[in-house]
Design a protein around this motif. Sequence first.
Motif, mmCIF file in Angstrom:
data_model
loop_
_atom_site.group_PDB
_atom_site.id
_atom_site.type_symbol
_atom_site.label_atom_id
_atom_site.label_comp_id
_atom_site.label_asym_id
_atom_site.label_seq_id
_atom_site.Cartn_x
_atom_site.Cartn_y
_atom_site.Cartn_z
ATOM 1 N N LEU A 112 3.164 -19.363 61.755
ATOM 2 C CA LEU A 112 3.287 -18.297 60.764
ATOM 3 C C LEU A 112 2.156 -17.282 60.913
ATOM 4 O O LEU A 112 2.367 -16.071 60.758
ATOM 5 C CB LEU A 112 3.270 -18.891 59.351
ATOM 6 C CG LEU A 112 4.459 -19.772 58.973
ATOM 7 C CD1 LEU A 112 4.231 -20.405 57.599
ATOM 8 C CD2 LEU A 112 5.760 -18.985 58.996
ATOM 9 N N THR A 113 0.964 -17.766 61.214
ATOM 10 C CA THR A 113 -0.182 -16.870 61.398
ATOM 11 C C THR A 113 -0.015 -16.020 62.653
ATOM 12 O O THR A 113 -0.410 -14.849 62.675
ATOM 13 C CB THR A 113 -1.483 -17.677 61.457
ATOM 14 O OG1 THR A 113 -1.592 -18.490 60.283
ATOM 15 C CG2 THR A 113 -2.702 -16.763 61.537
ATOM 16 N N SER A 167 2.359 -13.277 61.765
ATOM 17 C CA SER A 167 1.665 -12.335 60.904
ATOM 18 C C SER A 167 0.720 -11.446 61.704
ATOM 19 O O SER A 167 0.642 -10.232 61.463
ATOM 20 C CB SER A 167 0.881 -13.092 59.827
ATOM 21 O OG SER A 167 0.160 -12.209 59.000
ATOM 22 N N GLU A 227 2.756 -8.803 63.503
ATOM 23 C CA GLU A 227 3.319 -7.798 62.600
ATOM 24 C C GLU A 227 2.266 -6.853 62.051
ATOM 25 O O GLU A 227 2.492 -5.634 61.957
ATOM 26 C CB GLU A 227 4.029 -8.506 61.441
ATOM 27 C CG GLU A 227 4.621 -7.543 60.410
ATOM 28 C CD GLU A 227 5.194 -8.263 59.204
ATOM 29 O OE1 GLU A 227 5.611 -7.569 58.245
ATOM 30 O OE2 GLU A 227 5.232 -9.515 59.209
ATOM 31 N N ARG A 228 1.092 -7.390 61.693
ATOM 32 C CA ARG A 228 0.103 -6.584 60.977
ATOM 33 C C ARG A 228 -1.015 -6.039 61.868
ATOM 34 O O ARG A 228 -1.715 -5.109 61.458
ATOM 35 C CB ARG A 228 -0.506 -7.413 59.843
ATOM 36 C CG ARG A 228 0.541 -7.854 58.818
ATOM 37 C CD ARG A 228 -0.075 -8.552 57.642
ATOM 38 N NE ARG A 228 0.929 -8.827 56.619
ATOM 39 C CZ ARG A 228 1.548 -9.992 56.476
ATOM 40 N NH1 ARG A 228 1.229 -10.994 57.262
ATOM 41 N NH2 ARG A 228 2.466 -10.166 55.540
ATOM 42 N N ARG A 273 7.654 -16.487 55.724
ATOM 43 C CA ARG A 273 6.566 -15.798 56.422
ATOM 44 C C ARG A 273 5.428 -15.573 55.427
ATOM 45 O O ARG A 273 5.637 -15.550 54.217
ATOM 46 C CB ARG A 273 7.027 -14.448 57.002
ATOM 47 C CG ARG A 273 8.079 -14.553 58.099
ATOM 48 C CD ARG A 273 7.547 -15.218 59.355
ATOM 49 N NE ARG A 273 8.525 -15.191 60.447
ATOM 50 C CZ ARG A 273 9.427 -16.128 60.676
ATOM 51 N NH1 ARG A 273 9.515 -17.180 59.851
ATOM 52 N NH2 ARG A 273 10.255 -16.060 61.697
ATOM 53 N N TRP A 274 4.216 -15.375 55.945
ATOM 54 C CA TRP A 274 3.088 -15.104 55.071
ATOM 55 C C TRP A 274 3.267 -13.761 54.367
ATOM 56 O O TRP A 274 3.734 -12.788 54.955
ATOM 57 C CB TRP A 274 1.785 -15.046 55.868
ATOM 58 C CG TRP A 274 1.262 -16.315 56.442
ATOM 59 C CD1 TRP A 274 0.672 -16.470 57.661
ATOM 60 C CD2 TRP A 274 1.254 -17.632 55.857
ATOM 61 N NE1 TRP A 274 0.290 -17.778 57.873
ATOM 62 C CE2 TRP A 274 0.634 -18.500 56.779
ATOM 63 C CE3 TRP A 274 1.701 -18.143 54.634
ATOM 64 C CZ2 TRP A 274 0.468 -19.855 56.517
ATOM 65 C CZ3 TRP A 274 1.525 -19.498 54.379
ATOM 66 C CH2 TRP A 274 0.921 -20.333 55.313
ATOM 67 N N LYS A 275 2.858 -13.698 53.106
ATOM 68 C CA LYS A 275 2.841 -12.441 52.389
ATOM 69 C C LYS A 275 1.622 -11.621 52.824
ATOM 70 O O LYS A 275 0.602 -12.177 53.232
ATOM 71 C CB LYS A 275 2.783 -12.683 50.878
ATOM 72 C CG LYS A 275 4.030 -13.301 50.291
ATOM 73 C CD LYS A 275 3.899 -13.466 48.778
ATOM 74 C CE LYS A 275 5.169 -14.043 48.179
ATOM 75 N NZ LYS A 275 5.048 -14.227 46.700
ATOM 76 N N ASP A 276 1.736 -10.314 52.736
ATOM 77 C CA ASP A 276 0.612 -9.436 53.048
ATOM 78 C C ASP A 276 -0.454 -9.627 51.959
ATOM 79 O O ASP A 276 -0.187 -9.381 50.779
ATOM 80 C CB ASP A 276 1.083 -7.987 53.083
ATOM 81 C CG ASP A 276 0.008 -7.045 53.598
ATOM 82 O OD1 ASP A 276 -1.189 -7.367 53.487
ATOM 83 O OD2 ASP A 276 0.362 -5.955 54.115
#
Length: 244
Positions: free
Chosen positions: A124-125, A128, A131-132, A238-241
Amino acid sequence: TKAYLDKQIDRTLVSLRKIVGRDPVGPGRTIPAPENISIYDGRRFEATVVFLDICKFSERAAWTEGEQETLLRVLSLFFTEMIRVIEDNGGFVEKNTGDGLMAYFVRQSEDAVSVQQRALVTALTMFSAAERLINPILKSANIAELEFRICLDHGPITVAKVGAARGFNGIVAIGTTANIASKMLAIAGPNNLLVGSKVLGGLPVEWVRQFVQLKTAKTGWYYSDTGAPYEFWEYTGRWKDPTE
């Protein structure tokens, strides 16, 4: 030539005697460093194996020097962070395949969570981070963003050192668990996170209830005791922002 064949026969017999004469592989607590283990020696673990694969990698232009240089920089940026995420979470990266990587996680004495959960958190990390962090950088440089898939399975593996004693050798994971995690990639789509059934048993019940859905029961693998199919599942969470 016959002389070369005789040489091959001699060295194969020498290798055979060394291999046959070794003690059986025993259980381990930590992944051995390559310099601390002999050729053909290994350790047995209950582990979660992780495969990551970049989607449509071969379709990226790489004919010219400029295109190859761009691709090299993209891969360097991407895999530097992915490997760091794995290592930050206590994983061991076995190999980088150019457009993917393989890693595994074993139980650590200080673990407050299961090894399956630790591996899933790592996956998941990685999504993330892409994506970020990674993809926004690529987009700002007018470079196609990266899509990838991650697959996990859990079970017994043997981690051993394989290769030539004075040449190429390295640590490899041997076992059906690693094979399943690898083959799972063929079923996963872009940005999918797939897990084998044995991964689910180590995840929080609420995570499974909210974020897990059946991908397929037609995997080609079956439980040996019941004959029931060994199923693949998609993890959709997925992790939230954290800034939101």
